[in-house]
Design an enzyme around this catalytic site. Structure first.
Site, mmCIF file in Angstrom:
data_model
loop_
_atom_site.group_PDB
_atom_site.id
_atom_site.type_symbol
_atom_site.label_atom_id
_atom_site.label_comp_id
_atom_site.label_asym_id
_atom_site.label_seq_id
_atom_site.Cartn_x
_atom_site.Cartn_y
_atom_site.Cartn_z
ATOM 1 N N GLU A 1 40.423 33.897 39.024
ATOM 2 C CA GLU A 1 39.356 34.006 37.975
ATOM 3 C C GLU A 1 38.622 35.313 37.583
ATOM 4 O O GLU A 1 37.519 35.499 37.934
ATOM 5 C CB GLU A 1 38.295 32.809 38.020
ATOM 6 C CG GLU A 1 37.456 32.573 36.477
ATOM 7 C CD GLU A 1 36.485 31.672 36.841
ATOM 8 O OE1 GLU A 1 35.318 32.072 36.092
ATOM 9 O OE2 GLU A 1 36.509 30.739 37.140
ATOM 10 N N HIS B 1 38.234 38.526 35.187
ATOM 11 C CA HIS B 1 38.210 38.714 33.804
ATOM 12 C C HIS B 1 38.397 39.990 33.292
ATOM 13 O O HIS B 1 37.963 41.107 33.733
ATOM 14 C CB HIS B 1 36.865 37.942 33.204
ATOM 15 C CG HIS B 1 36.695 36.721 33.474
ATOM 16 N ND1 HIS B 1 37.847 35.677 33.018
ATOM 17 C CD2 HIS B 1 35.727 35.966 34.202
ATOM 18 C CE1 HIS B 1 37.225 34.356 33.635
ATOM 19 N NE2 HIS B 1 36.177 34.606 34.496
ATOM 20 N N HIS C 1 38.344 26.789 31.636
ATOM 21 C CA HIS C 1 37.075 27.921 32.094
ATOM 22 C C HIS C 1 36.078 27.444 31.003
ATOM 23 O O HIS C 1 36.183 27.039 29.997
ATOM 24 C CB HIS C 1 37.412 29.092 31.898
ATOM 25 C CG HIS C 1 36.589 30.341 32.201
ATOM 26 N ND1 HIS C 1 35.667 30.712 31.345
ATOM 27 C CD2 HIS C 1 36.049 30.651 33.288
ATOM 28 C CE1 HIS C 1 34.897 31.450 31.881
ATOM 29 N NE2 HIS C 1 35.089 31.541 33.177
ATOM 30 N N ASP D 1 35.245 35.575 40.282
ATOM 31 C CA ASP D 1 34.679 35.730 39.043
ATOM 32 C C ASP D 1 34.198 36.983 38.593
ATOM 33 O O ASP D 1 32.977 37.257 38.084
ATOM 34 C CB ASP D 1 33.579 34.470 38.856
ATOM 35 C CG ASP D 1 33.355 34.075 37.538
ATOM 36 O OD1 ASP D 1 33.635 34.399 36.505
ATOM 37 O OD2 ASP D 1 32.383 33.162 37.353
#
Length: 343
Positions: A33, A35, A185, A306
């Site tokens: 995860e 981004h 998500h 994240d």
């Protein structure tokens, strides 16, 4: 939170892992995860999860970067491979279907070029135009078959439609045929419930996104989506959005609601354990990790950061020191991801 300090001790890499990192890192890691954004999406479709202008400016520059900043963070945490995905809300917040299709396709093409540059460091989750189930399925197939992506990440609901809606049956058929995971998500809420009125601090990632995302997953469970498509694999971030801690109660209250004892295969907990995996993204808590592994099993938990919303070094140190067995640590850090993503 994100580390705003520039550490001279971090190792800048351009291709592959440095010799120094290979010699010092305790265990290799795959992160799922992590981004990015594109210039066009960044204009309108990037959520702001902080009141701090300084923090948000740093997040924005890291989302746009595929080189030094991102690789330094990966290297500092011992992350061998990052599976990149468009940050929330992305095209899930776009009103026009044609525009969403174009922006999603462009975002996937941008990521594919970055993956081609560094295939040993980056992989991709497709960004999908979920305004239309057929279009979402078509773009997923293109991304998987032509671009080599490993699945998709979807940022919550789209125009009030959750993924258990009948309009998404063609999409789930395509997912089932391709046999790739879908990362569910958080995204923008479809509305503002009264329970958050007057309490803006509860909105967004502090709590509202968690509540919305775990509800989204449970809609799929109770809609029978996993019975209809038994090979589906859904991934939830943030240590499962609280779901691992609710399994016993979900079974108990669903049987109470129905007024009957259910076969084991029909229990919500059985469906969740069979079809849902989770990542540690954004939750560096050893107690939560131990509880999640106890609830779901060590084959269903995967490491993530994240990035750039959390600090990679903190996440790496957390998983390396967590009170779990070395067999479980290897599975969480890389083994489970290798299996589900066929790496």
């Amino acid at each position: 939170m994100i580390d705003l300090r520039r550490s001279d001790g971090r190792i800048a890499v351009t291709e592959g892992l440095s010799a120094e990192t290979k010699a010092t890192r305790p265990i290799r890691k795959i992160a799922l995860e992590e981004h990015y954004s594109t210039p066009e999406l960044a204009k309108t479709y990037v959520a702001r999860p902080t009141r701090s202008d300084t923090l948000f400016a740093d997040i924005e520059r890291r989302l746009a970067d595929f080189d030094q900043l991102r690789l330094e963070a990966m290297d500092a945490a011992g992350i061998e491979l990052s599976v990149l995905s468009v940050t929330t809300p992305g095209v899930q917040a776009v009103a026009d279907t044609d525009l969403a299709i174009r922006l999603a396709r462009e975002a996937n093409d941008v990521l594919a070029r970055q993956v081609q540059k560094r295939p040993h460091r980056y992989a991709g989750f497709a960004h999908l135009p979920t305004q239309d189930g057929v279009a979402a399925g078509a773009e997923l197939e293109r991304a998987v078959r032509e671009l080599g992506f490993k699945g998709a990440l979807i940022n919550g609901q789209t125009a009030g439609h959750y993924l258990d809606a009948d309009m998404y049956l063609p999409f789930w058929e395509r997912v089932h045929d391709l046999d790739v995971p879908v990362y569910l998500h958080p995204g923008q809420l479809a509305d503002q419930p009264a329970m958050f009125a007057g309490r803006p601090e509860l909105d967004g990632p502090v709590w509202a996104w968690t509540a919305d995302t775990v509800t989204h997953a449970l809609r799929l469970v109770f809609a029978g989506t996993f019975k209809r498509f038994p090979r589906l694999k859904i991934i939830l971030g943030h240590m499962g959005e609280t779901l691992p801690h609710l399994l016993w109660r979900l079974d108990s209250r669903w049987e109470m609601e129905l007024g009957e004892k259910l076969p084991r295969d029909d229990l919500p907990s059985t469906i969740i354990r069979r079809n849902i995996m989770i990542t540690t993204s954004g939750v560096c808590d050893p107690n939560a990790l131990v509880g999640a592994i106890a609830a779901l099993g060590e084959d269903s938990v995967m490491f993530s950061v994240d990035y750039p919303y959390e600090d990679s070094t903190t996440a790496g140190a957390f998983i390396e020191s967590a009170p779990i067995s070395e067999i479980a640590r290897a599975k969480v850090c890389h083994g489970n991801a290798e299996k589900i993503l066929r790496l």
